[in-house]
Design a protein around this motif. Structure first.
Motif, PDB file in Angstrom:
ATOM      1  N   GLY A 637       0.833  -1.197   0.000  1.00 10.09           N
ATOM      2  CA  GLY A 637       0.000   0.000   0.000  1.00 10.09           C
ATOM      3  C   GLY A 637       0.871   1.252   0.000  1.00 10.09           C
ATOM      4  O   GLY A 637       1.592   1.514   0.973  1.00 10.09           O
ATOM      5  N   LEU A 638       0.822   2.043  -1.054  1.00  6.40           N
ATOM      6  CA  LEU A 638       1.708   3.194  -1.229  1.00  6.40           C
ATOM      7  C   LEU A 638       1.094   4.454  -0.631  1.00  6.40           C
ATOM      8  O   LEU A 638      -0.052   4.796  -0.905  1.00  6.40           O
ATOM      9  N   THR A 639       1.887   5.128   0.211  1.00  5.44           N
ATOM     10  CA  THR A 639       1.512   6.426   0.771  1.00  5.44           C
ATOM     11  C   THR A 639       2.530   7.464   0.315  1.00  5.44           C
ATOM     12  O   THR A 639       3.740   7.268   0.492  1.00  5.44           O
ATOM     13  N   LEU A 640       2.048   8.557  -0.250  1.00  2.51           N
ATOM     14  CA  LEU A 640       2.911   9.666  -0.676  1.00  2.51           C
ATOM     15  C   LEU A 640       2.812  10.775   0.365  1.00  2.51           C
ATOM     16  O   LEU A 640       1.752  11.352   0.580  1.00  2.51           O
ATOM     17  N   GLU A 641       3.924  11.044   1.035  1.00  2.00           N
ATOM     18  CA  GLU A 641       3.950  12.038   2.105  1.00  2.00           C
ATOM     19  C   GLU A 641       4.423  13.379   1.541  1.00  2.00           C
ATOM     20  O   GLU A 641       5.475  13.476   0.916  1.00  2.00           O
ATOM     21  N   LEU A 642       3.617  14.408   1.805  1.00  3.51           N
ATOM     22  CA  LEU A 642       3.907  15.750   1.306  1.00  3.51           C
ATOM     23  C   LEU A 642       4.210  16.678   2.466  1.00  3.51           C
ATOM     24  O   LEU A 642       3.409  16.818   3.396  1.00  3.51           O
ATOM     25  N   THR A 643       5.380  17.325   2.412  1.00  9.07           N
ATOM     26  CA  THR A 643       5.709  18.373   3.383  1.00  9.07           C
ATOM     27  C   THR A 643       5.517  19.718   2.699  1.00  9.07           C
ATOM     28  O   THR A 643       5.393  19.808   1.475  1.00  9.07           O
ATOM     29  N   GLU A 644       5.478  20.782   3.488  1.00  8.68           N
ATOM     30  CA  GLU A 644       5.318  22.138   2.950  1.00  8.68           C
ATOM     31  C   GLU A 644       4.121  22.197   1.999  1.00  8.68           C
ATOM     32  O   GLU A 644       4.246  22.479   0.818  1.00  8.68           O
ATOM     33  N   MET A 645       2.954  21.923   2.553  1.00  5.99           N
ATOM     34  CA  MET A 645       1.735  21.889   1.746  1.00  5.99           C
ATOM     35  C   MET A 645       1.476  23.230   1.050  1.00  5.99           C
ATOM     36  O   MET A 645       0.859  23.286  -0.004  1.00  5.99           O
ATOM     37  N   SER A 646       1.990  24.323   1.619  1.00  7.08           N
ATOM     38  CA  SER A 646       1.738  25.641   1.025  1.00  7.08           C
ATOM     39  C   SER A 646       2.405  25.789  -0.332  1.00  7.08           C
ATOM     40  O   SER A 646       2.061  26.682  -1.101  1.00  7.08           O
ATOM     41  N   ARG A 647       3.361  24.924  -0.645  1.00  7.63           N
ATOM     42  CA  ARG A 647       4.041  25.018  -1.937  1.00  7.63           C
ATOM     43  C   ARG A 647       3.274  24.305  -3.043  1.00  7.63           C
ATOM     44  O   ARG A 647       3.682  24.329  -4.194  1.00  7.63           O
ATOM     45  N   LEU A 648       2.187  23.641  -2.672  1.00 10.56           N
ATOM     46  CA  LEU A 648       1.353  23.029  -3.696  1.00 10.56           C
ATOM     47  C   LEU A 648       0.595  24.112  -4.449  1.00 10.56           C
ATOM     48  O   LEU A 648       0.179  25.109  -3.880  1.00 10.56           O
TER      49      LEU A 648
END
Length: 780
Positions: A637-648
């Motif tokens: 089961g693949l989880t993609l972890e995103l930091t600094e959500m404001s840069r999206l």
């Protein structure tokens, strides 16, 4: 050997023409006197010949001269007939009347018509005088023919010489300079040969019936048609030559205004007796016009007209005007294109500021002037980089980003003196060159720039704010432009690291930091090329059961000389250098290889969490990779972890990309939640299903407000049906407390440090035993 001849007073041209006219009037008076003094007669044949004179004057042979054109007519053949068949007085009187009618029908200026009247009468007097004198000597056929030939030659030479003198004097040249005697024999032979038709007519009249004169209409008509054709061909050739000359010289006519002025001159010169203007309207009435189409300007029209409405333009005139206007329009457009290309080669097309090349040239020049003038001529560089520009660009789109850059460029320019130079170096980086600045002056400029840039601006109806980080470097002795730029860049990175939105003055001690950063950048490029990055695995366990749930795959880079380099150090550099995409896909591939081995050893489904840069989300390669791996290995089961959500990016493209990743089988997690810029709106808008609480809150729940923050995050997650993972669990008591709060999963050194793949495989075998699970759950 030539010598300079001063220009003649134009009044002498008028005087000469007046003398010629007066001489013609005298000849006419003499003719009338002779006619009146003898018994007056009126021969019908002579009257017809006089009418023929009026017709034949409309078909002259035009001989081009430098000062103008000399027109030689063949109507002298009718004069020969009249002199031979009637009295001299009657012939000259009828000739005078015919010429008077001819000039009244002409539409040229009065001076030209008076001159033509005078010269034709003078030439006629010369012809009549030669015949009268010659016939008094010989009256036989041969003698009469010889006299006629001499008389026709006299007419031609008088007309040619006097006309050439008038044109030369008018042009301010010596009287005989306009004559080219080498070109006289052939026209003279043609003229004399044609005019002897008058002698032939006299012979027919004497010896044959009167109707036989009609036979002469065939050669006369043929000659007139031929002359008209010759003149038309010459005119066409002359216009073609003028058009070629205009096309060849048009690039040198100057700017748009100069080219337009020269165009009007050319139109008036090529289309004789024509006035031309550039108007907003096309031609009306008897005028002709052609559109002047210049790129970037409304269409105007070059309108030409003649003073007399009776002088009509023909289709050749229209085509000539259109060609001249086309030549001028092409010259203006080419010059403007060349100017634009030159400007673009030296300026940034988006902001209008100077580009890097121009900035470097001016900096070199400023440094050279300083070396000549001494330290009193201080020079400084300001290196400016916008803070948060990428977020605006990603969230609002490139068009909004371009508009922001243009506005910022204008604000930077407003802070400078007229002699200062602002340039856009690329992206969101700007540079300012200050010449003859006092110590501390660069800092004052930097403060003004920071204040101006920080002002809010409107983009797409929304208020946007950005700040800037500015590095300042003053020139020192014998310093090169590249060194000064590097020093300002180094100072800019120092203020970036210190918190942004400010300026920093370069000091030599910063040089070591700059060299270290450059060395790290070079090493990172090599590492990406050689794919030397490895993966470490840290387990994530179920706090309620102690069972292994998943692993987080962490990027590791160990350099042979620089040692172990942490991700938080090299990932930002990779993002800035545009290398994060290659690193991210490589780490995903490596992590999945290890995940397969771990899942196989565990013997049941296993989760795998991988950190992904926000810059990778919209990369089509990422979604294709997720689709492929999930399809091949559904047990992971693949989880993609995103930091600094404001840069999206705050746009539809980013949302669609995340939805596509979820549809492909991935789970999206908000990593390090609670630090940096965390917003509940992101959790609501984006397909996030997991929240990871940062270790700064879990390592000591009793410090500060950590406990209320964690409880708040857990309560929010429950309300939004989100899964919570706690990072940084260092002991069993923290694990138990978090479990009691409702945190589902935990990760930290209490369970295991990040491990190599081999160590992780061994750890799985031990960790899955019931004894260890109970130990974890008990919190011992």
């Amino acid at each position: 050997m030539s010598e300079h001849v001063p220009a003649v007073d134009p009044r002498r041209g008028w005087a000469f023409d007046a003398l010629v006219t007066l001489g013609g009037v005298v000849v006419a008076i003499i003719g009338f006197a002779l006619w009146v003094s003898a018994p007056m007669t009126m021969h019908p044949q002579a009257v017809v010949a006089a009418l023929l004179v009026v017709v034949m004057t409309q078909f002259p042979l035009v001989l081009p001269q430098r000062a103008g054109d000399a027109a030689i007519g063949f109507e002298a053949s009718a004069l020969v007939f009249m002199v031979l068949m009637t009295s001299t007085g009657e012939a000259l009187s009828l000739w005078f009347v015919a010429q008077l009618i001819t000039q009244l029908l002409d539409h040229r200026p009065p001076r030209v018509r008076l001159f033509n009247f005078g010269i034709t009468n003078l030439s006629a007097g010369a012809l009549a005088g030669v015949i009268v004198l010659g016939m008094s000597v010989r009256r036989d056929t041969i003698g009469e023919l010889s006299v006629t030939l001499a008389a026709c030659a006299a007419y031609f030479l008088v007309d040619l010489i006097v006309t050439g003198m008038s044109l030369a004097i008018e042009a301010g040249e010596p009287p005989f300079s306009g004559l080219r005697w080498t070109g006289v024999p052939l026209p003279l032979l043609c003229f004399v040969g044609i005019d002897t038709l008058g002698y032939l007519g006299a012979v027919l009249e004497r010896h044959l019936a009167a109707w036989t004169l009609l036979l002469l209409l065939v050669p006369v008509g043929t000659i007139l048609v031929a002359v008209r054709s010759i003149n038309a061909v010459r005119t066409s050739h002359e216009r073609l030559s003028q058009l070629f000359a205009a096309a060849a010289t048009a690039p040198d006519w100057g700017d748009a205004a100069g080219t337009e002025a020269r165009l009007l001159e050319e139109v008036s010169r090529v289309l004789r007796r024509t006035t031309a203007r550039i108007l907003e309207r096309p031609a009306i009435g008897a005028e002709i016009s052609a559109p002047l189409e210049v790129r970037g300007h409304p269409v105007r029209h070059v309108v030409a007209w003649r003073a007399r409405a009776t002088e009509k333009f023909d289709s050749d005139d229209v085509r000539t005007l259109e060609t001249l206007v086309g030549i001028a329009a092409a010259a203006i457009n080419r010059r403007r294109l060349a100017d634009e290309m030159t400007h673009l080669a030296r300026h940034d097309p988006l902001t209008g500021l100077a580009n890097r090349t121009v900035f470097t040239d001016r900096l070199d020049h400023a440094l050279e002037l300083r070396r000549d003038a001494g330290p009193a001529k201080q020079v400084a560089i300001l290196y400016c980089d916008l803070d948060g520009f990428k977020s605006v660009n990603d969230r609002r789109g490139h068009e909004s980003g371009d508009l922001l850059l243009a506005i910022v460029a204008g604000r930077i320019q407003s802070c400078l003196r007229p002699g200062d130079t602002a340039a856009r170096l690329g992206g969101d980086e700007f540079a300012v060159l200050l010449e003859q600045v006092t110590t501390g002056g660069a800092e004052q400029v930097a403060e003004r720039m920071l204040d101006q840039i920080a002002l809010p601006l409107k983009i797409d109806g929304s208020e946007v704010r950005v700040t800037a980080s500015i590095g300042i470097a003053y020139v020192s002795d014998e310093q090169r432009a590249v060194d000064l730029m590097r020093h300002a860049d180094t100072a800019m990175y120092r203020i970036k690291a210190a918190g942004k939105n400010g300026y920093e003055l370069f000091h030599p001690i910063m040089q070591a930091d700059s060299m270290s950063r450059l060395r790290l950048e070079d090493a990172l490029r090599v590492a990406v090329q050689d794919k030397v990055f490895t993966v470490a695995y840290q387990p994530i366990v179920d706090l309620a059961t102690g069972e292994l749930s998943s692993f987080e795959a962490l990027a590791r880079w160990e350099h042979p000389e620089l040692g172990v380099i942490a991700p938080d150090r090299f990932i930002p550099i990779a993002e800035r250098l545009g290398l994060i995409g290659e690193i991210g896909l490589h780490m995903l591939e490596e992590a999945y290889v290890g995940g397969q081995a771990l899942q196989s050893r565990l013997g049941r489904p296993l989760g795998l969490a991988v950190n992904v840069s926000p810059l990778q989300i919209t990369d089509p390669k990422l979604v294709r990779w997720v689709q492929s791996c999930v399809a091949r290995h559904p047990q992971i089961g693949l989880t993609l972890e995103l930091t600094e959500m404001s840069r999206l990016g705050d746009d539809d493209a980013t949302v669609r990309a995340l939805d596509g990743l979820v549809a492909a089988g991935a789970v999206v997690a908000a990593d390090d939640f609670g630090t940096g810029y965390s917003s509940i709106s992101y959790l609501h808008r984006l397909p996030v299903t997991t929240v990871k609480i940062d270790r700064s809150f879990t390592k000591d729940l009793t410090v500060g407000r950590s406990l209320p923050v964690v409880k708040g995050v857990v309560a929010m997650a429950r309300a939004m049906d989100l899964t919570v993972v706690a990072e940084g669990i260092e002991d069993g008591a923290t694990s138990a407390e978090l479990r009691d709060m409702g945190v589902r999963f935990g990760q930290g050194y209490y369970f295991s440090r990040p491990m190599s793949l081999d160590d992780a495989l061994e750890w799985v075998a031990v960790r899955d035993s019931a004894t260890v699970r109970r130990y974890a759950v008990a919190g011992a």
